[in-house]
Scaffold this active site. Structure first.
Site, mmCIF file in Angstrom:
data_model
loop_
_atom_site.group_PDB
_atom_site.id
_atom_site.type_symbol
_atom_site.label_atom_id
_atom_site.label_comp_id
_atom_site.label_asym_id
_atom_site.label_seq_id
_atom_site.Cartn_x
_atom_site.Cartn_y
_atom_site.Cartn_z
ATOM 1 N N MET A 6 0.859 -1.207 0.000
ATOM 2 C CA MET A 6 0.000 0.000 0.000
ATOM 3 C C MET A 6 0.878 1.233 0.000
ATOM 4 O O MET A 6 1.836 1.288 0.773
ATOM 5 C CB MET A 6 -0.873 -0.017 1.252
ATOM 6 C CG MET A 6 -1.616 1.286 1.512
ATOM 7 S SD MET A 6 -2.344 1.309 3.173
ATOM 8 C CE MET A 6 -3.961 0.649 2.834
ATOM 9 N N ASP A 31 0.068 5.657 -1.410
ATOM 10 C CA ASP A 31 -0.844 6.812 -1.307
ATOM 11 C C ASP A 31 -2.330 6.484 -1.120
ATOM 12 O O ASP A 31 -2.847 5.572 -1.753
ATOM 13 C CB ASP A 31 -0.799 7.616 -2.619
ATOM 14 C CG ASP A 31 0.587 8.002 -3.047
ATOM 15 O OD1 ASP A 31 0.703 8.661 -4.090
ATOM 16 O OD2 ASP A 31 1.548 7.622 -2.361
ATOM 17 N N GLN A 61 -3.178 3.182 -3.415
ATOM 18 C CA GLN A 61 -2.213 2.600 -4.349
ATOM 19 C C GLN A 61 -1.890 1.188 -3.863
ATOM 20 O O GLN A 61 -1.492 0.998 -2.705
ATOM 21 C CB GLN A 61 -0.936 3.457 -4.385
ATOM 22 C CG GLN A 61 -1.180 4.828 -4.981
ATOM 23 C CD GLN A 61 -1.427 4.734 -6.481
ATOM 24 O OE1 GLN A 61 -0.500 4.654 -7.280
ATOM 25 N NE2 GLN A 61 -2.692 4.738 -6.868
ATOM 26 N N PHE A 66 -2.376 5.172 -11.127
ATOM 27 C CA PHE A 66 -1.675 5.988 -10.139
ATOM 28 C C PHE A 66 -2.692 6.811 -9.322
ATOM 29 O O PHE A 66 -3.900 6.646 -9.467
ATOM 30 C CB PHE A 66 -0.648 6.894 -10.828
ATOM 31 C CG PHE A 66 0.737 6.289 -10.963
ATOM 32 C CD1 PHE A 66 0.908 4.901 -11.002
ATOM 33 C CD2 PHE A 66 1.867 7.094 -11.050
ATOM 34 C CE1 PHE A 66 2.178 4.343 -11.142
ATOM 35 C CE2 PHE A 66 3.142 6.555 -11.186
ATOM 36 C CZ PHE A 66 3.299 5.181 -11.217
ATOM 37 N N ARG A 117 0.764 14.211 -12.862
ATOM 38 C CA ARG A 117 -0.008 13.176 -12.173
ATOM 39 C C ARG A 117 -0.725 13.704 -10.922
ATOM 40 O O ARG A 117 -0.528 14.843 -10.506
ATOM 41 C CB ARG A 117 0.898 12.005 -11.809
ATOM 42 C CG ARG A 117 2.112 12.336 -10.931
ATOM 43 C CD ARG A 117 2.922 11.078 -10.623
ATOM 44 N NE ARG A 117 4.092 11.373 -9.805
ATOM 45 C CZ ARG A 117 5.297 11.640 -10.308
ATOM 46 N NH1 ARG A 117 5.464 11.727 -11.608
ATOM 47 N NH2 ARG A 117 6.324 11.896 -9.521
ATOM 48 N N TRP A 123 9.187 7.245 1.405
ATOM 49 C CA TRP A 123 9.841 6.517 0.308
ATOM 50 C C TRP A 123 11.297 6.196 0.604
ATOM 51 O O TRP A 123 11.890 5.336 -0.032
ATOM 52 C CB TRP A 123 9.733 7.308 -0.995
ATOM 53 C CG TRP A 123 8.373 7.243 -1.604
ATOM 54 C CD1 TRP A 123 7.438 8.234 -1.626
ATOM 55 C CD2 TRP A 123 7.768 6.128 -2.260
ATOM 56 N NE1 TRP A 123 6.292 7.808 -2.260
ATOM 57 C CE2 TRP A 123 6.483 6.511 -2.655
ATOM 58 C CE3 TRP A 123 8.183 4.831 -2.556
ATOM 59 C CZ2 TRP A 123 5.610 5.658 -3.334
ATOM 60 C CZ3 TRP A 123 7.337 3.978 -3.232
ATOM 61 C CH2 TRP A 123 6.058 4.389 -3.611
HETATM 62 C C1 KTE Z 1 6.760 5.869 -7.766
HETATM 63 O O1 KTE Z 1 8.452 6.899 -6.392
HETATM 64 C C2 KTE Z 1 7.580 7.125 -7.494
HETATM 65 O O2 KTE Z 1 7.630 4.983 -8.393
HETATM 66 C C3 KTE Z 1 6.787 8.292 -7.212
HETATM 67 O O3 KTE Z 1 7.592 9.368 -6.745
HETATM 68 C C4 KTE Z 1 5.703 7.985 -6.150
HETATM 69 O O4 KTE Z 1 4.673 8.780 -6.650
HETATM 70 C C5 KTE Z 1 2.394 5.945 -7.563
HETATM 71 O O5 KTE Z 1 2.966 7.454 -5.786
HETATM 72 C C6 KTE Z 1 3.465 8.790 -5.894
HETATM 73 C C7 KTE Z 1 2.419 9.539 -6.743
HETATM 74 O O6 KTE Z 1 2.983 10.697 -7.328
HETATM 75 C C8 KTE Z 1 2.037 8.464 -7.730
HETATM 76 O O7 KTE Z 1 0.763 8.699 -8.314
HETATM 77 C C9 KTE Z 1 2.004 7.216 -6.848
HETATM 78 C C10 KTE Z 1 3.644 9.450 -4.536
HETATM 79 O O8 KTE Z 1 2.162 4.836 -6.709
HETATM 80 O O9 KTE Z 1 3.897 8.550 -3.510
#
Ligand code: KTE
Length: 547
Positions: free
Chosen positions: A55, A57, A75, A117, A185, A326
């Site tokens: 899991m 976002d 997510q 996403f 996005r 992250w």
């Molecule tokens: C995902 O680390 C990348 O590989 C992004 O920076 C993570 O982006 C995707 O998660 C986010 C959103 O911007 C995307 O829509 C989503 C933020 O799972 O956590």
């Protein structure tokens, strides 16, 4: 029904203040389901976690006033405990935001190398999209707006649900927004009643722009404005949102509500990795204008990211975030077959408050939002006392649930010691019931700062460099008394592997996850070490809880 609990005073070996015995409320234990299976170690009781898999976002938060249900999409990778594509919208619903019912993924990508996403949900009660007819109750005319992530291209799509948000059909005219970019996005959409339009905020991530588009029908979108290069930029912007929040103590010239833009940066947060910023300002239907360009963080802790507010929340400004970072999200223990969980749902307000002795600012305040109270299993409280020398006070919950809340009010006499040379520390340790591990919330007299120490002997929290570091933050005292004392209040919730701290009635918050190798967070020790009577605890109440 559980019989009344025999209260055990702290074991005799602690030089302790005898904890005042509190008459336990009759224990009406409501037999409700909860996230936490008896076997699982890390799964929180009421912080939403996925049944299996990965899991991140939160997506599409809304309240269905017809079925009286909160919906959370998220997510979701059901095929492994790490971020990967195909990526879905996972789905859970709840009546009370404490116990959750899991459902099948709500949105699936067309190809295995794509991802649904992040995005949002709106209730199109007046059927501006034309997707609905009278057979769908107005409160269940649900439209999801999300980023479709394909190799080299991120476009915005919409899908509609006519069954209350469990299954969706994708719009045949997708994508509804395509600027030929792979860094575009996270659409968050809301209805702007004043201009009778849908408003979308989304991130042109690596241009540091939150773009605003408007639409009459959720299908045709028109560019309105940019909110760009504000606050701390980090590596990229993500997950924006714009919503109105009530001012608790408005000044005469102020409106009782202000607009707040939230946006996430990752990596690049001052405490490392991911963080959520907010900006207070005004919105005219096309352009958001912030009061200033200062960087302010929604949550000062390590683990609060991709915040999203609920739509249709009956006039309340509530929302939640992913309680991770992250920097290490893919590495935390997945012993229970899942990784990732959400913060608690919080209710937001704005408050004028002193941020230093001279300056009063409008700041974002928050408190946990539970429509239903958690059941109290045991309670310990300590009467007011001043600490001199080294002393420890401890609770002694038996068969701990790993879920408790803590209410601590204390004052620090800043006149007795010289911060340049004297040390004095207060530490609230939350101990594992099966090992010597603990997570510590502390206050350091010499720097007048709070700290959280989650480094423990456990394999993960010793090996992962980002768990070895102490977190610290300066928190302006709740009150400065005339005789030189700084007063603070802390409300905290501990739920298996997450600690949420709310300082000074929610003026500041800090969220930290932790992963003991053995046992659950069970008992607390309050330890003070100071050669003068610097710390005065006016009250400490610890409640052991069950959902
Ligand atoms: C995902 O680390 C990348 O590989 C992004 O920076 C993570 O982006 C995707 O998660 C986010 C959103 O911007 C995307 O829509 C989503 C933020 O799972 O956590």
């Amino acid at each position: 029904m559980r019989g009344g609990k025999r209260l055990i005073y702290p074991p005799p070996f602690f030089p302790t203040i005898i904890l005042q015995r509190i008459k336990l409320r009759k224990n009406q234990r409501t037999m409700t389901g909860s996230n936490k299976a008896a076997s699982s170690k890390y799964r929180p009781y009421f912080h939403l976690s996925p049944p299996v898999g990965w899991m991140n976002d939160p997506n599409g938060l809304f309240y269905d006033s017809f079925a009286k249900l909160y919906h959370v999409y998220y997510q979701y990778n059901p095929n492994g405990t790490f971020w990967d594509q195909p990526l879905y919208w996972g789905h859970a619903s709840s009546k009370d935001l404490l116990t959750w019912e899991h459902h099948d993924p709500a949105l699936s990508p067309e190809r295995d190398n794509e991802g649904i996403f992040s995005g949002s949900v709106v209730v199109d009660s007046n059927n501006t999209s034309g997707f609905f007819d009278e057979s769908t109750p107005q409160a269940q005319r649900i439209v999801a707006i999300y980023t479709n992530n394909a190799p080299g291209l991120q476009t915005q799509e919409i899908a509609f649900s006519k069954d209350g948000g469990y299954t969706f059909g994708k719009y045949s005219g997708n994508p509804v927004l395509d600027v030929q970019s792979d860094q575009f996005r996270d659409p968050k959409v809301f209805w702007h009643a004043t201009t009778q339009k849908w408003v979308m905020t989304l991130a042109k991530s690596q241009e540091y722009a939150i773009q605003i588009f408007t639409s009459k029908d959720l299908k045709k979108w028109h560019f309105a404005s940019n909110f760009a290069r504000k606050g701390l930029l980090g590596f990229q912007y993500e997950c924006p949102g714009l919503f109105q929040i009530k001012v608790e103590n408005p000044k005469h010239e102020d409106s009782a509500e202000r607009w707040v833009m939230v946006l996430a940066i990752n990596p690049g947060a001052p405490m490392g990795g991911s963080a959520n910023q907010y900006f207070i300002g005004d919105f005219d239907g096309n352009t958001f204008t912030s009061d200033d360009e200062a960087s302010r963080f929604m949550d000062l802790g390590n683990d609060f990211y991709a915040f999203q507010s609920f739509e249709e929340a009956q006039g309340k400004a509530i929302g939640l975030a992913w309680a991770s970072n992250w920097q290490y999200a893919n590495r935390v223990p997945d012993a229970d077959g899942f990784r990732g969980f959400m913060s608690s749902v919080r209710e937001y307000s704005l408050r004028y408050a002193k941020v230093n002795p001279e300056c009063e600012q409008l700041i974002l305040c928050q408190k946990p939002f539970y429509p239903k109270a958690l059941t109290v299993k045991d309670t310990f409280s300590m009467a007011a006392c001043s600490f001199n020398g080294t002393k420890t006070v401890s609770t002694a919950f038996q068969n701990s649930t790993g879920l408790c809340d803590i209410d601590l009010s204390f004052a620090v006499d800043t006149t007795l010691l010289n911060p340049m040379v004297d040390d004095a520390t207060m530490e609230l340790k939350i101990l594992s019931d099966k090992s010597d591990e603990a997570i510590t919330v502390g206050y350091d007299f010499s720097t007048q700062q709070f700290f959280v120490d989650r480094h423990t002997s456990s394999a993960f929290q010793h090996s992962n460099k980002f768990f070895r570091e102490k977190w610290s933050a300066y928190i302006e005292p709740h009150k400065l008394t005339s005789d030189g004392k700084s007063e603070y209040h802390i409300y905290a919730v501990v739920d298996s592997s997450v600690l949420e701290l709310y300082f000074n009635d929610g003026a500041y918050a800090a969220t930290h996850t932790f992963f003991f190798a053995e046992g659950k967070p069970s008992n607390l020790e309050l330890t003070v070490s100071s050669k003068k009577e610097v710390f005065h605890v006016s009250s400490l109440v610890v409640k052991e809880l069950t959902p």
